[in-house]
Structures are given as structure tokens and as C-alpha cells.
Design an enzyme around this catalytic site. Structure first.
Site, PDB file in Angstrom:
ATOM      1  N   LYS A 103       0.809  -1.218   0.000  1.00 14.88           N
ATOM      2  CA  LYS A 103       0.000   0.000   0.000  1.00 14.88           C
ATOM      3  C   LYS A 103       0.840   1.266   0.000  1.00 14.88           C
ATOM      4  O   LYS A 103       0.334   2.339  -0.320  1.00 14.88           O
ATOM      5  CB  LYS A 103      -0.965  -0.006   1.174  1.00 14.88           C
ATOM      6  CG  LYS A 103      -1.993  -1.104   1.080  1.00 14.88           C
ATOM      7  CD  LYS A 103      -2.896  -0.947  -0.143  1.00 14.88           C
ATOM      8  CE  LYS A 103      -3.953  -2.009  -0.209  1.00 14.88           C
ATOM      9  NZ  LYS A 103      -4.849  -1.844  -1.351  1.00 14.88           N
TER      10      LYS A 103
HETATM   11  N1  PMP Z   1      -3.434  -8.053   1.428  1.00 14.29           N
HETATM   12  C1  PMP Z   1      -3.563  -7.129   2.393  1.00 14.29           C
HETATM   13  C2  PMP Z   1      -2.986  -7.417   3.731  1.00 14.29           C
HETATM   14  C3  PMP Z   1      -4.229  -5.919   2.122  1.00 14.29           C
HETATM   15  O1  PMP Z   1      -4.365  -4.998   3.106  1.00 14.29           O
HETATM   16  C4  PMP Z   1      -4.780  -5.724   0.835  1.00 14.29           C
HETATM   17  C5  PMP Z   1      -5.504  -4.448   0.518  1.00 14.29           C
HETATM   18  N2  PMP Z   1      -6.760  -4.256   1.089  1.00 14.29           N
HETATM   19  C6  PMP Z   1      -4.646  -6.730  -0.127  1.00 14.29           C
HETATM   20  C7  PMP Z   1      -3.957  -7.869   0.209  1.00 14.29           C
HETATM   21  C8  PMP Z   1      -5.261  -6.625  -1.505  1.00 14.29           C
HETATM   22  O2  PMP Z   1      -4.627  -5.678  -2.310  1.00 14.29           O
HETATM   23  P1  PMP Z   1      -5.512  -4.808  -3.304  1.00 14.29           P
HETATM   24  O3  PMP Z   1      -6.339  -3.892  -2.456  1.00 14.29           O
HETATM   25  O4  PMP Z   1      -4.529  -4.059  -4.120  1.00 14.29           O
HETATM   26  O5  PMP Z   1      -6.372  -5.711  -4.086  1.00 14.29           O
END
Ligand code: PMP
Length: 344
Positions: free
Chosen positions: A48
Site C-alpha cells: 500500500k
Molecule cells: N493483502 C492485504 C494485507 C491488504 O491490506 C490488501 C488491501 N486491502 C490486499 C492484500 C489486496 O490488495 P488490493 O487492495 O490491491 O487488491
């Protein structure tokens, strides 16, 4: 003559260019080669950081963000931490509306980074005024000179990964990647990375990881938003109870669902087989890879990249706690390492 000091100018310069590491023991006997992209090597310990940095800099460029602005977001924790980190360096206020499903560790971390946190009930619908979506929207309306990042519906979420994660994986694999396995929450990671990779080679197979209790897989297969698919589950950051705009379903070939229990055990297996201390969704992604292998998806020519989104330290009171595992009814959940009390 004085030597030049070798240092980064600030923590934000460390975002991205995360390592790819070969998996050996967990994939022993699987045909092909398997590599994990370790997003925990970002300074905020998750993927992120990429979107927080990219979206804030885009907002600055377009003049939406000005000195003294407030950054507002809904987050399961990781995006909040990254936004708080970027806000600190750039001098913005940061307000975060989080789900009560988020671990205490995560909430305390956000507050350590200077963010103001609103904790909202997890199991209410997205249009309920108490949901973290509605709370963030209201705070945005009430706070002058604020921006709402809205990662689920922000196209820059996809673009951040198109600009960074995709090119990195293509370069690190020398273009040999045949399969990408990635979790889907907002969908930004998988969509942006896949869009870039498919432009280089449309034959690369893109596999999204979804949770039981989420609507994504069914929506991808049928185009139907089926509320019957929705029920509570424990993995944070994976799957969704709505259809995010930040997911480009056209670049994803298939979704595979994983359970809370198997994902937790596989995360622990990553520790004791590969020495990789990763988060819950990394366990989910690896569990999906195992299921794909059982379905004979891979062959000797497969070069598979799996994205591990964050670090295990964020889950000490969850999957890395024997007590939590037992409380969930996850069987055989002792760590492999022993513990002994020395009598005083
Ligand atoms: N794994 C974790 C620990 C996350 O916080 C997130 C994001 N919400 C994701 C995977 C998924 O990534 P994305 O939001 O880019 O699909």
C-alpha cells in the site's frame, strides 16, 4: 577528500523495487519455478506504500492537495499506515476510518504515525451510515480542504501498480513469468500489475485470490452481484462485499477462493519452511497456489510469481497467536518452535 554520504533523502525514497525471492521447500515437487514478490520490504511494510505515495503525488500535481490539506481514507490498516507515513513526510493531516475487524496492533500503529482513527462496525452493509465508507464520506464533507482517497474507486490505485509493480516483475523475471497469483481486495494490485504484464505478453495467466464470504469470484464468472455470497470471514484485506471500480475484471483470467483456516496454516508454513514471516493474505495467496498445483495448472515451463502483500508482524495477535488460532477452532495450531520455562 571527504567521501559522499550514501543515504536516502527521506523514507519515501525506499518505496517500491521490492525483492523477488525463490520459493524452495514449500513448493518442493511442484513442476516449474515459484517466486514471491515481498511487498513487506516497502518502508511501511506493505504494497500500500505504492498507492499512498502515487495517489498523493498525483493529487499534488493536479493541485487538489495543498499545504495544510487533510487526507481521509477507509482502510483495513495497511493503506492507512502508508497514507499516515506519506502525510507525515509531506505535512498533511491524516484521518482514517477503519473496520472493527482490524487488529489492535494495526490501530495502535496508525495512531503512532500521527493519524486520527475512527473505528467502525465491520458487519454492517456498505450503505449503512456507520460503515467505514459512509463515515469517511461524511468526514470528507465536514472537513475543509480535505481529499478522500477512496482506494476502492480510485483509478490511480490501478495506475500505481501499472507504473511500478508490473514493470518490476517483468524486469525481475526477464519476461519469463507465465502466471501471476495475487490477492484481490480493492483489486488495484492485481489489475495494475496484470494490465502491464498482459501488454508485454497476453499469454501470462492472471489468477486472483478471493475469500469465501466475498462476491468477487462469482461476479467475475457470471457478472452477477450475488449478496448470498456474502458472510463474515476473518482474513483482512482480501475479497469484498461490493464490486470495486479499482478492479479491472477483464485482465483477470480466473479467481480462486481460499478458507480462513487453510490460509492461516499456510502463512505459518511459510515461516517454518521458507523463513518468510508474512501476513495473512500472503498465506492466502500461497494457499491458492497450492490449490492451483493440485488442479494441475502448472508444468515444467511455469515461472510463477506470487505477491506477498505485507509482513507477519501485523498479525501477532491473530494468526501468529496460538490462543487466537485455538479460539477460531483452527486445529493443530501450535508453532513448530518449542518453548520452555526455566524455573527460578
Ligand atoms: N493483502 C492485504 C494485507 C491488504 O491490506 C490488501 C488491501 N486491502 C490486499 C492484500 C489486496 O490488495 P488490493 O487492495 O490491491 O487488491
Amino acid at each position: 577528500m571527504k567521501q559522499e554520504i550514501q543515504a536516502f533523502n527521506n523514507i519515501l525514497e525506499l518505496i517500491g523495487k521490492t525483492p523477488l525471492v525463490r520459493l524452495n521447500r514449500l513448493t518442493a515437487g511442484f513442476p516449474g519455478e515459484y517466486y514471491a514478490k515481498l511487498e513487506a520490504f516497502n518502508p511501511g511494510h506493505s504494497s500500500k506504500d505504492r498507492i499512498a505515495h502515487f495517489i498523493i503525488e498525483e493529487a499534488e500535481r493536479s493541485g487538489i492537495l495543498k499545504p495544510g490539506s487533510t487526507v481521509i481514507e477507509t482502510t483495513s490498516g495497511n493503506t492507512g499506515f502508508s497514507l499516515a507515513m506519506v502525510s507525515i513526510i509531506k505535512g498533511y493531516e491524516c484521518i482514517l476510518a477503519v473496520s472493527s475487524k482490524s487488529s489492535r496492533d494495526k490501530i495502535d500503529m496508525l495512531r503512532s504515525m500521527g493519524a486520527k482513527v475512527y473505528i467502525c462496525p465491520a458487519h454492517v452493509s456498505a450503505d449503512d451510515p456507520r460503515s467505514y465508507y459512509q463515515v469517511a464520506k461524511r468526514l470528507h464533507q465536514e472537513t475543509q480542504n480535505s481529499i478522500y482517497i477512496n482506494q476502492y474507486f480510485n483509478d490511480f490505485n490501478i495506475k500505481a501498480h501499472y507504473a511500478t509493480t508490473g514493470p518490476e516483475i517483468w524486469e525481475q523475471t526477464g519476461g519469463q513469468i507465465t502466471h501471476l497469483v495475487a490477492c484481490s481486495g480493492t483489486g488495484g494490485t492485481i489489475s495494475g500489475t496484470a494490465r502491464y504484464l498482459k501488454e508485454q505478453n497476453p499469454d501470462i495467466r492472471i489468477i486472483g485470490v478471493d475469500a469465501y464470504g466475498s462476491v468477487l469470484k462469482k461476479y467475475h464468472e457470471t457478472g452477477e452481484f450475488d449478496t448470498e455470497e456474502i458472510y463474515p470471514y476473518r482474513i483482512e484485506g482480501l475479497g469484498k462485499n461490493l464490486i470495486p471500480d479499482a478492479t479491472d475484471f477483464t485482465v483477470i483470467d480466473e479467481f480462486i477462493k481460499v478458507t480462513d483456516e487453510e490460509s492461516a496454516h499456510t502463512a505459518r508454513e511459510l515461516c517454518h519452511k521458507e523463513g518468510i514471516f508474512a501476513g495473512y493474505t500472503s498465506g492466502a495467496a500461497m494457499q491458492a497456489l497450492k490449490q492451483l498445483q493440485e488442479d494441475k495448472t502448472f508444468d515444467a515451463n511455469s515461472r510463477v510469481v506470487v505477491i506477498f502483500p505485507d509482513h507477519g508482524s501485523r498479525y501477532m495477535s491473530k494468526i501468529y497467536s496460538d490462543k487466537w488460532m485455538e479460539d477460531q477452532g483452527f486445529f493443530d495450531s501450535k508453532h513448530v518452535g518449542e518453548e520452555q520455562q526455566i524455573q527460578v
